[in-house]
Design a protein around this motif. Structure first.
Motif, PDB file in Angstrom:
ATOM      1  N   SER A  62       0.389  -1.336  -4.941  1.00  0.00           N
ATOM      2  CA  SER A  62      -0.661  -2.260  -4.506  1.00  0.00           C
ATOM      3  C   SER A  62      -0.393  -3.666  -5.035  1.00  0.00           C
ATOM      4  N   ASN A  63      -1.171  -4.623  -4.567  1.00  0.00           N
ATOM      5  CA  ASN A  63      -1.064  -5.995  -5.082  1.00  0.00           C
ATOM      6  C   ASN A  63      -1.362  -6.043  -6.579  1.00  0.00           C
ATOM      7  N   VAL A  64      -2.341  -5.264  -7.009  1.00  0.00           N
ATOM      8  CA  VAL A  64      -2.670  -5.204  -8.443  1.00  0.00           C
ATOM      9  C   VAL A  64      -1.460  -4.684  -9.220  1.00  0.00           C
ATOM     10  N   GLY A  65      -0.841  -3.626  -8.695  1.00  0.00           N
ATOM     11  CA  GLY A  65       0.353  -3.070  -9.330  1.00  0.00           C
ATOM     12  C   GLY A  65       1.504  -4.056  -9.351  1.00  0.00           C
ATOM     13  N   GLU A  66       1.683  -4.773  -8.243  1.00  0.00           N
ATOM     14  CA  GLU A  66       2.745  -5.787  -8.178  1.00  0.00           C
ATOM     15  C   GLU A  66       2.540  -6.866  -9.230  1.00  0.00           C
ATOM     16  N   ASN A  67       1.310  -7.329  -9.370  1.00  0.00           N
ATOM     17  CA  ASN A  67       1.016  -8.366 -10.368  1.00  0.00           C
ATOM     18  C   ASN A  67       1.250  -7.858 -11.775  1.00  0.00           C
ATOM     19  N   LEU A  68       0.855  -6.618 -12.048  1.00  0.00           N
ATOM     20  CA  LEU A  68       1.081  -6.022 -13.359  1.00  0.00           C
ATOM     21  C   LEU A  68       2.568  -5.936 -13.663  1.00  0.00           C
ATOM     22  N   LYS A  88      10.650   4.242 -10.581  1.00  0.00           N
ATOM     23  CA  LYS A  88      10.976   5.667 -10.522  1.00  0.00           C
ATOM     24  C   LYS A  88      10.116   6.469 -11.504  1.00  0.00           C
ATOM     25  N   VAL A  89       9.965   5.960 -12.708  1.00  0.00           N
ATOM     26  CA  VAL A  89       9.157   6.651 -13.716  1.00  0.00           C
ATOM     27  C   VAL A  89       7.688   6.670 -13.292  1.00  0.00           C
ATOM     28  N   SER A  90       7.192   5.557 -12.761  1.00  0.00           N
ATOM     29  CA  SER A  90       5.796   5.522 -12.324  1.00  0.00           C
ATOM     30  C   SER A  90       5.562   6.481 -11.157  1.00  0.00           C
ATOM     31  N   ARG A  91       6.558   6.641 -10.278  1.00  0.00           N
ATOM     32  CA  ARG A  91       6.444   7.612  -9.180  1.00  0.00           C
ATOM     33  C   ARG A  91       6.332   9.030  -9.754  1.00  0.00           C
ATOM     34  N   THR A  92       7.111   9.314 -10.788  1.00  0.00           N
ATOM     35  CA  THR A  92       7.065  10.630 -11.430  1.00  0.00           C
ATOM     36  C   THR A  92       5.729  10.842 -12.142  1.00  0.00           C
ATOM     37  N   ILE A  93       5.222   9.823 -12.795  1.00  0.00           N
ATOM     38  CA  ILE A  93       3.919   9.917 -13.465  1.00  0.00           C
ATOM     39  C   ILE A  93       2.835  10.198 -12.428  1.00  0.00           C
ATOM     40  N   ALA A  94       2.910   9.530 -11.287  1.00  0.00           N
ATOM     41  CA  ALA A  94       1.942   9.776 -10.212  1.00  0.00           C
ATOM     42  C   ALA A  94       2.068  11.212  -9.701  1.00  0.00           C
ATOM     43  N   ASP A  95       3.296  11.708  -9.565  1.00  0.00           N
ATOM     44  CA  ASP A  95       3.500  13.092  -9.132  1.00  0.00           C
ATOM     45  C   ASP A  95       2.888  14.062 -10.147  1.00  0.00           C
ATOM     46  N   LEU A  96       3.085  13.806 -11.427  1.00  0.00           N
ATOM     47  CA  LEU A  96       2.518  14.666 -12.471  1.00  0.00           C
ATOM     48  C   LEU A  96       0.992  14.664 -12.423  1.00  0.00           C
ATOM     49  N   ALA A  97       0.424  13.535 -12.029  1.00  0.00           N
ATOM     50  CA  ALA A  97      -1.033  13.414 -11.931  1.00  0.00           C
ATOM     51  C   ALA A  97      -1.556  13.954 -10.597  1.00  0.00           C
ATOM     52  N   GLY A  98      -0.647  14.288  -9.686  1.00  0.00           N
ATOM     53  CA  GLY A  98      -1.046  14.786  -8.380  1.00  0.00           C
ATOM     54  C   GLY A  98      -1.501  13.698  -7.433  1.00  0.00           C
ATOM     55  N   ALA A 100      -0.798  10.837  -4.568  1.00  0.00           N
ATOM     56  CA  ALA A 100       0.145  10.479  -3.509  1.00  0.00           C
ATOM     57  C   ALA A 100       0.635   9.046  -3.672  1.00  0.00           C
ATOM     58  N   ASP A 101      -0.209   8.194  -4.247  1.00  0.00           N
ATOM     59  CA  ASP A 101       0.135   6.775  -4.419  1.00  0.00           C
ATOM     60  C   ASP A 101       0.318   6.437  -5.890  1.00  0.00           C
ATOM     61  N   ILE A 102       1.186   5.479  -6.137  1.00  0.00           N
ATOM     62  CA  ILE A 102       1.372   4.971  -7.500  1.00  0.00           C
ATOM     63  C   ILE A 102       0.205   4.045  -7.807  1.00  0.00           C
ATOM     64  N   GLN A 103      -0.528   4.354  -8.844  1.00  0.00           N
ATOM     65  CA  GLN A 103      -1.677   3.562  -9.269  1.00  0.00           C
ATOM     66  C   GLN A 103      -1.254   2.596 -10.378  1.00  0.00           C
ATOM     67  N   PRO A 104      -2.019   1.531 -10.601  1.00  0.00           N
ATOM     68  CA  PRO A 104      -1.681   0.599 -11.680  1.00  0.00           C
ATOM     69  C   PRO A 104      -1.543   1.282 -13.040  1.00  0.00           C
ATOM     70  N   GLU A 105      -2.355   2.322 -13.290  1.00  0.00           N
ATOM     71  CA  GLU A 105      -2.246   3.006 -14.585  1.00  0.00           C
ATOM     72  C   GLU A 105      -0.923   3.759 -14.721  1.00  0.00           C
ATOM     73  N   HIS A 106      -0.340   4.210 -13.610  1.00  0.00           N
ATOM     74  CA  HIS A 106       0.968   4.856 -13.650  1.00  0.00           C
ATOM     75  C   HIS A 106       2.042   3.822 -13.985  1.00  0.00           C
TER      76      HIS A 106
END
Length: 123
Positions: A62-68, A88-98, A100-106
């Motif tokens: 997201s734009n928030v994620g891009e800015n972060l 890549k790591v944030s995609r894996t963290i999102a997968d572990l959390a279940g 579908a999208d990478i969130q800013p916290e990931h």
């Protein structure tokens, strides 16, 4: 990246962390998600193996994620390679959390791991 201090009550708490069995199940589920994601791509089975082209398609933020991520890149003086690894790591963290999208916290978690890596984990 600013990290808030951990409260003493949390450090001294006698509560147990997440049981190994629960973690194991999350990892198995994340691996299944990745196997499904890459089932039609020869030679790729997990997020760490993504090419740069795949990274742009699969790791949309997201734009928030891009800015972060932009602020972290500037503040930590990270390379393009570090950018790819964080995604890549944030995609894996999102997968572990279940998710579908990478969130800013990931992204924040992946950036934190990257900053620890730069410090050699010892500070």
């Amino acid at each position: 990246m600013e990290v808030t201090p951990v409260a003493f009550s949390e450090l001294s708490s006698r509560s147990q962390g997440e049981p190994s069995e629960v973690i194991r199940e999350r990892v198995i589920k994340a691996r299944e998600i990745q196997a499904e994601r890459y089932k039609s791509v020869e030679g790729i089975f997990v997020n760490a193996q993504m090419s740069s082209k795949q990274l742009r398609e699969i790791c949309r933020i997201s734009n928030v994620g891009e800015n972060l991520l932009k602020r972290a890149m500037e503040k930590l003086n990270l390379s393009a390679r570090a950018y790819d690894r964080i995604l890549k790591v944030s995609r894996t963290i999102a997968d572990l959390a279940g998710n579908a999208d990478i969130q800013p916290e990931h992204l924040a978690e992946a950036i934190h791991y990257r900053s620890l890596d730069r410090e050699g984990w010892a500070g």
